[in-house]
Each structure stands twice: as structure tokens, then as C-alpha cells.
Scaffold this motif. Structure first.
Motif, mmCIF file in Angstrom:
data_model
loop_
_atom_site.group_PDB
_atom_site.id
_atom_site.type_symbol
_atom_site.label_atom_id
_atom_site.label_comp_id
_atom_site.label_asym_id
_atom_site.label_seq_id
_atom_site.Cartn_x
_atom_site.Cartn_y
_atom_site.Cartn_z
ATOM 1 N N VAL A 121 1.081 -1.215 -0.277
ATOM 2 C CA VAL A 121 -0.077 -0.077 -0.054
ATOM 3 C C VAL A 121 1.068 1.073 0.007
ATOM 4 C CG1 VAL A 121 -1.888 -1.124 1.434
ATOM 5 C CG2 VAL A 121 -0.106 0.176 2.743
ATOM 6 N N LYS A 122 0.316 2.507 -0.424
ATOM 7 C CA LYS A 122 0.728 3.593 -0.247
ATOM 8 C C LYS A 122 -0.044 4.525 0.543
ATOM 9 C CE LYS A 122 4.094 3.746 -4.264
ATOM 10 N NZ LYS A 122 4.266 4.218 -5.334
ATOM 11 N N ARG A 123 0.420 5.068 1.849
ATOM 12 C CA ARG A 123 -0.416 5.905 2.506
ATOM 13 C C ARG A 123 0.558 6.911 3.299
ATOM 14 N NH1 ARG A 123 -3.305 1.314 6.046
ATOM 15 N NH2 ARG A 123 -1.495 0.351 7.282
ATOM 16 N N GLN A 124 0.059 8.052 3.518
ATOM 17 C CA GLN A 124 0.784 8.871 4.502
ATOM 18 C C GLN A 124 1.167 8.470 5.986
ATOM 19 O OE1 GLN A 124 1.756 12.130 3.486
ATOM 20 N NE2 GLN A 124 1.209 11.582 1.374
ATOM 21 N N VAL A 125 2.100 9.009 6.488
ATOM 22 C CA VAL A 125 2.674 8.621 7.802
ATOM 23 C C VAL A 125 1.531 9.555 8.596
ATOM 24 C CG1 VAL A 125 4.458 8.956 9.567
ATOM 25 C CG2 VAL A 125 4.995 8.330 7.146
ATOM 26 N N LYS A 126 1.340 8.841 9.734
ATOM 27 C CA LYS A 126 0.205 9.456 10.698
ATOM 28 C C LYS A 126 1.150 10.287 11.777
ATOM 29 C CE LYS A 126 -3.250 7.541 12.202
ATOM 30 N NZ LYS A 126 -4.526 6.602 13.179
ATOM 31 N N MET A 127 1.079 11.466 11.884
ATOM 32 C CA MET A 127 1.541 12.023 12.789
ATOM 33 C C MET A 127 1.685 11.807 14.198
ATOM 34 S SD MET A 127 3.178 13.904 10.478
ATOM 35 C CE MET A 127 4.317 14.723 11.889
ATOM 36 N N SER A 128 0.293 10.994 14.555
ATOM 37 C CA SER A 128 0.198 10.568 15.947
ATOM 38 C C SER A 128 1.140 9.564 16.073
ATOM 39 C CB SER A 128 -1.039 10.142 16.103
ATOM 40 O OG SER A 128 -1.516 9.382 15.038
ATOM 41 N N ASP A 129 1.676 8.716 15.160
ATOM 42 C CA ASP A 129 2.511 7.544 15.322
ATOM 43 C C ASP A 129 3.650 8.156 15.657
ATOM 44 O OD1 ASP A 129 0.472 5.796 14.851
ATOM 45 O OD2 ASP A 129 1.204 5.363 12.634
ATOM 46 N N ILE A 130 4.234 9.314 14.792
ATOM 47 C CA ILE A 130 5.541 10.054 15.181
ATOM 48 C C ILE A 130 5.693 10.514 16.471
ATOM 49 C CG2 ILE A 130 7.121 11.882 14.357
ATOM 50 C CD1 ILE A 130 6.970 9.398 12.401
ATOM 51 N N SER A 131 4.489 11.208 16.872
ATOM 52 C CA SER A 131 4.554 11.876 18.148
ATOM 53 C C SER A 131 4.366 10.888 19.335
ATOM 54 C CB SER A 131 3.257 12.848 18.374
ATOM 55 O OG SER A 131 1.994 12.245 18.073
ATOM 56 N N ASN A 132 3.817 9.588 19.106
ATOM 57 C CA ASN A 132 3.950 8.619 20.258
ATOM 58 C C ASN A 132 5.341 8.192 20.361
ATOM 59 O OD1 ASN A 132 1.342 8.570 20.926
ATOM 60 N ND2 ASN A 132 0.486 7.192 19.396
ATOM 61 N N ILE A 133 6.124 7.982 19.334
ATOM 62 C CA ILE A 133 7.687 7.580 19.384
ATOM 63 C C ILE A 133 8.317 8.634 20.316
ATOM 64 C CG2 ILE A 133 9.529 7.157 18.355
ATOM 65 C CD1 ILE A 133 7.914 5.792 15.878
ATOM 66 N N GLY A 134 7.981 9.877 19.896
ATOM 67 C CA GLY A 134 8.684 11.013 20.479
ATOM 68 C C GLY A 134 8.459 10.927 22.183
ATOM 69 N N LYS A 135 7.073 10.610 22.256
ATOM 70 C CA LYS A 135 6.506 10.551 23.640
ATOM 71 C C LYS A 135 7.464 9.458 24.546
ATOM 72 C CE LYS A 135 2.134 10.748 24.305
ATOM 73 N NZ LYS A 135 0.716 10.185 24.374
ATOM 74 N N ALA A 136 7.467 8.457 23.795
ATOM 75 C CA ALA A 136 8.299 7.236 24.318
ATOM 76 C C ALA A 136 9.607 7.564 24.547
ATOM 77 C CB ALA A 136 8.040 6.154 23.443
ATOM 78 N N LEU A 137 10.250 8.347 23.662
ATOM 79 C CA LEU A 137 11.668 8.473 23.916
ATOM 80 C C LEU A 137 11.950 9.506 25.130
ATOM 81 C CD1 LEU A 137 12.793 9.057 19.934
ATOM 82 C CD2 LEU A 137 13.883 7.397 21.712
ATOM 83 N N ASP A 138 11.158 10.401 25.218
ATOM 84 C CA ASP A 138 10.903 11.501 26.008
ATOM 85 C C ASP A 138 10.847 10.626 27.670
ATOM 86 O OD1 ASP A 138 10.915 14.295 27.238
ATOM 87 O OD2 ASP A 138 8.949 13.865 27.972
ATOM 88 N N ASP A 139 10.221 9.448 27.544
ATOM 89 C CA ASP A 139 10.018 8.883 28.769
ATOM 90 C C ASP A 139 10.933 7.804 29.200
ATOM 91 O OD1 ASP A 139 7.987 8.233 31.263
ATOM 92 O OD2 ASP A 139 8.058 6.379 30.173
ATOM 93 N N GLY A 140 11.682 7.336 28.295
ATOM 94 C CA GLY A 140 12.676 6.223 28.273
ATOM 95 C C GLY A 140 13.316 5.747 26.993
#
Length: 265
Positions: A134-153
Motif C-alpha cells: 500500500v501507499k499511505r501517508q505517515v500518521k503524525m500521531s505515530d511519530i509523536s507517540n515515538i517522541g513521547k516514548a523517547l521522552d519517557d525512556g
């Protein structure tokens, strides 16, 4: 810790701790018993900060790769060097370890859902869904969740996004590195594909020597290096650059044959 204290994703830490303890006990013999996990470089783990660390690794099974990392990281933090001997390290596990996984994989049954509660950052793959391209856009919420996880651990990711070897590294990992500027620690694993089924849940073959190498953090110029430069650096670091597919000399083949004999200890 309060009984109902939660992490940034709403998971109750008390419950998460017990899930890690139980699954740690159930899976330990997969890496020290039925098979043997040979670890290198675990001293690097002890010197890492508590958060904003991104582990990048090649990928061989859906779940066994991540489970082995939970074992190695916690054993290293408890003072063991290149060893997961004695399971006591799992009693007080690091609770802010996360891993990036495909959302459809983590929803496929009860066991994946339980494993997801232990630390999955579930994302929608932009290139594949339900076995189809498939071809679809990256969900910005996915990127922000990774950032949230990096901020926590700490966050574990498999930048190729597939268990097939020597597939290209996805540029999304480079975007995350540029955006959040984490410490990037490469890991190279081997032997998992031979010892487990594709999902990493069933033991396919016993007496396999599994290797687990932790490398020094990458030196990255977050401001000036391009996405392509970072992708290439990742490919070399996790030993998945196309140059690793070069023609192997007779001497190297003989050395590889000796190594394979040792893997079946």
C-alpha cells in the motif's frame, strides 16, 4: 510506586511489571537452555541515560527479538556483563522500555495484545497492510507517540520494517533521529531465524547459538547530516547494507562454516 501509577500511554506500571516478570520467567530458557544467547557489548547499556535512547536493530522474528532485548537490557542494568544467567534481574525490570511494532501485528490475537501492553508503540505501516503493498501517508500521531516514548525512556525499532534480510532501511527512522536527536545504539542479532518460527513464539530448532551484539552509539550530526546519510549509517551499523552481500572468499566461507558448527553446540 503507587498501585495505579501509569506511564504516558495510560498503562498501569504495576500490571506492566508483573507481565514482564511472568513473560521473562516463561521465555528465559529460550535464550539460556533450549538455545544459548551469546552477548557482546552489554557494558554499553549501563552507561546510557534513562531516556531518549533509540535502539536500532536488524529483524529476524516478530517477537523473540524484542523479548531477548528485554532480557539483555535488564540483566545488564542489574550488573551482569554479557550474560542473562540467573533470572533475578527480571524482578525489578526497567519499565520505560518501548518497541515500535505494526498495529495489525499487535492486534492479531490475545498474546500480541498482552505483549503490546508491555511496551508496544503500535504504528500503521505506510507501505504494507494485511499482506498487500500500500501507499499511505505517515500518521503524525505515530511519530509523536515515538517522541513521547523517547521522552519517557528507551525505544527499540527495526528500521527495515520487515524480517526479510537486506531490505532497505525506511527513511522514517532517519526522520525520527533528526527530529528527536536521541542517542542511537545499534544492535546486530543472528540465529533467531534458525531457532524460532517467523513470529518468534514457537521453538523451531534447539541447540542454536544465538548472537546479540550491542555496538557503540552512532556519531550523528543531527543538524547537518541528510536523511540519506543517516539511512546509510544505519544500514552499515546493523549490517544490512547491500555491500554485506559481496562475494565471499573461500577463506571466509571456511570461517563461516566453523562458526555454524559452533552454533550447534
Amino acid at each position: 510506586m503507587g498501585l495505579f501509577k501509569k506511564n504516558p500511554f495510560g498503562h498501569i506500571l504495576f500490571l506492566k511489571k508483573w507481565l514482564i516478570r511472568i513473560f521473562g520467567a516463561l521465555t528465559h530458557r529460550r535464550f539460556r537452555g533450549f538455545n544459548e544467547l551469546q552477548i557482546e557489548g552489554s557494558e554499553i547499556i549501563k552507561d546510557l541515560p534513562d531516556s531518549n535512547v533509540l535502539f536500532i536493530s536488524n529483524h529476524q522474528t516478530y517477537f523473540a527479538d524484542v523479548v531477548s532485548m528485554f532480557h539483555v537490557f535488564n540483566a545488564s542494568l542489574s550488573g551482569r556483563t554479557d550474560s542473562i544467567k540467573n533470572l533475578g534481574y527480571i524482578w525489578n525490570p526497567k519499565l520505560n522500555i518501548y518497541y515500535v511494532a505494526a498495529k495489525e501485528t499487535m492486534k492479531a490475537g490475545l498474546l500480541p495484545k498482552i505483549l503490546a501492553y508491555m511496551g508496544s508503540i503500535s504504528i500503521e505501516r505506510t507501505w504494507r497492510s494485511e499482506g498487500k503493498d500500500v501507499k499511505r501517508q505517515v500518521k503524525m500521531s505515530d511519530i509523536s507517540n515515538i517522541g513521547k516514548a523517547l521522552d519517557d525512556g528507551w525505544v527499540i525499532t527495526f528500521p527495515q520494517g520487515t524480517t526479510t534480510p537486506f531490505k532497505p532501511v525506511r527513511k522514517g527512522t532517519a526522520h525520527i533521529i533528526k527530529k528527536y536527536q536521541p542517542i542511537v545504539v545499534p544492535i546486530v542479532i543472528d540465529g533467531f531465524r534458525r531457532s524460532f518460527d517467523k513470529k518468534g513464539l514457537r521453538i523451531k530448532k534447539k541447540n542454536i547459538l544465538q548472537s546479540f551484539e550491542i555496538k557503540k552509539p552512532l556519531e550523528i550530526d543531527y543538524e547537518n547530516e541528510s536523511f540519506d546519510d543517516i539511512v546509510k549509517k544505519i544500514e552499515y551499523a546493523i549490517e544490512q547494507h547491500p555491500s554485506f552481500l559481496k562475494v565471499i572468499s573461500k577463506k571466509e566461507l571456511e570461517a563461516l562454516d566453523e562458526l555454524n558448527k559452533k552454533r550447534e553446540w
